[in-house]
Design a protein around this motif. Structure first.
Motif, short mmCIF file in Angstrom:
data_model
loop_
_atom_site.label_atom_id
_atom_site.label_comp_id
_atom_site.label_asym_id
_atom_site.label_seq_id
_atom_site.Cartn_x
_atom_site.Cartn_y
_atom_site.Cartn_z
N TYR A 42 4.02 15.81 -12.10
CA TYR A 42 2.98 16.68 -12.70
C TYR A 42 3.23 18.14 -12.33
N LEU A 43 3.53 18.39 -11.04
CA LEU A 43 3.76 19.77 -10.60
C LEU A 43 4.98 20.38 -11.30
N ALA A 44 6.03 19.57 -11.47
CA ALA A 44 7.25 20.05 -12.11
C ALA A 44 7.03 20.36 -13.59
N ASP A 45 6.17 19.58 -14.23
CA ASP A 45 5.94 19.74 -15.67
C ASP A 45 4.76 20.65 -16.01
N LYS A 46 3.99 21.05 -15.05
CA LYS A 46 2.72 21.73 -15.28
C LYS A 46 2.87 22.99 -16.14
N VAL A 47 3.89 23.77 -15.90
CA VAL A 47 4.06 25.02 -16.66
C VAL A 47 4.32 24.79 -18.15
N PHE A 48 4.80 23.61 -18.49
CA PHE A 48 5.13 23.31 -19.88
C PHE A 48 4.00 22.58 -20.62
N VAL A 93 -3.13 11.33 -11.92
CA VAL A 93 -2.76 11.44 -10.50
C VAL A 93 -3.93 11.01 -9.62
N VAL A 94 -5.10 11.52 -9.93
CA VAL A 94 -6.30 11.17 -9.15
C VAL A 94 -6.57 9.67 -9.24
N ALA A 95 -6.42 9.10 -10.42
CA ALA A 95 -6.64 7.65 -10.60
C ALA A 95 -5.65 6.85 -9.77
N LEU A 111 4.05 10.64 -9.05
CA LEU A 111 3.32 11.09 -10.23
C LEU A 111 2.84 12.53 -10.03
N TYR A 112 2.40 12.84 -8.84
CA TYR A 112 1.94 14.20 -8.53
C TYR A 112 3.10 15.19 -8.59
N GLN A 113 4.23 14.81 -7.99
CA GLN A 113 5.41 15.71 -8.01
C GLN A 113 5.88 15.94 -9.45
N VAL A 124 0.84 -1.20 0.00
CA VAL A 124 0.00 0.00 0.00
C VAL A 124 0.88 1.25 0.00
N GLU A 125 1.93 1.25 0.80
CA GLU A 125 2.84 2.40 0.84
C GLU A 125 3.53 2.61 -0.51
N ALA A 126 3.91 1.53 -1.18
CA ALA A 126 4.53 1.64 -2.51
C ALA A 126 3.56 2.27 -3.51
N LYS A 127 2.30 1.85 -3.43
CA LYS A 127 1.28 2.41 -4.33
C LYS A 127 1.08 3.90 -4.02
N GLY A 128 1.08 4.26 -2.76
CA GLY A 128 0.96 5.67 -2.37
C GLY A 128 2.15 6.49 -2.82
N LYS A 129 3.33 5.89 -2.75
CA LYS A 129 4.56 6.56 -3.20
C LYS A 129 4.51 6.81 -4.71
N GLU A 130 3.98 5.83 -5.45
CA GLU A 130 3.82 6.01 -6.90
C GLU A 130 2.92 7.21 -7.19
N ALA A 131 1.83 7.31 -6.46
CA ALA A 131 0.90 8.43 -6.64
C ALA A 131 1.59 9.75 -6.30
#
Length: 171
Positions: free
Chosen positions: A70-76, A89-91, A66-68, A56-63
């Motif tokens: 997304y935040l880094a790439d969002k401006v592009f 990310v939500v999925a 993925l979110y981090q 469960v922790e590994a799956k949470g870490k993946e999420a």
């Protein structure tokens, strides 16, 4: 003479009506710790729980990763790409939550496994306590481990070792 006979009859009825009730105590924690199959089942459940927790922790870490990302790439990203990445990310977060619920929820895998491993031992202990109560005429047997309002009880009414003996685990 009539008064004495009446007094004797009343005393006899009072003695019959005031038959002493017999009580006993058991310490379920003590009993269960002295049953090897219960201890093995608990160990197995702990290992299983740790394995599932890591998953469960590994799956949470993946999420989270993925979110981090997304935040880094969002401006592009274009609006369409932003929407798509947010959905990903939500999925992934939903997937992690569902996995946690699957393993640790109220009707989850851990609960089912605990029922299958521990319930038979607990039923055997209950039946041994019940049989002991019937044989010795106890009206009630209280669990010392869960009865927090018992301040003092004589060790002579503790029948925990007798329950273990009934189960075949002499102490």
């Amino acid at each position: 003479m009539k008064k004495i006979a009446l007094f004797v009859v009343l005393a006899a009825f009072a003695a019959i009506g005031a038959k002493a009730q017999k009580f006993a105590l058991v310490d379920m924690e003590y009993i269960l710790k002295n049953i090897p199959s219960y201890e093995m089942a608990n160990e197995q459940l702990e290992q299983l729980s740790q394995r599932w927790q890591k998953e469960v922790e590994a799956k949470g870490k993946e999420a989270e990763n993925l979110y981090q990302s997304y935040l880094a790439d969002k401006v592009f990203l274009t609006d369409e790409q932003v929407k798509k990445r947010e959905e990903e990310v939500v999925a992934k977060e939903k997937e992690a939550t569902e996995l946690r619920y699957k393993y640790f929820g109220p009707e989850g895998e851990l609960y089912k496994k605990r029922q299958s491993l521990l319930k038979p031992v607990q039923d055997d202990v209950y039946n041994a306590v019940k049989k002991l109560a019937q044989e010795r005429g106890f009206q009630a047997i209280f669990d010392r481990a869960s009865a927090s309002d018992i301040i003092f009880a004589s060790p002579s009414i503790d029948v925990s070792n007798d329950v273990l003996a009934k189960l075949g685990y002499s102490k």
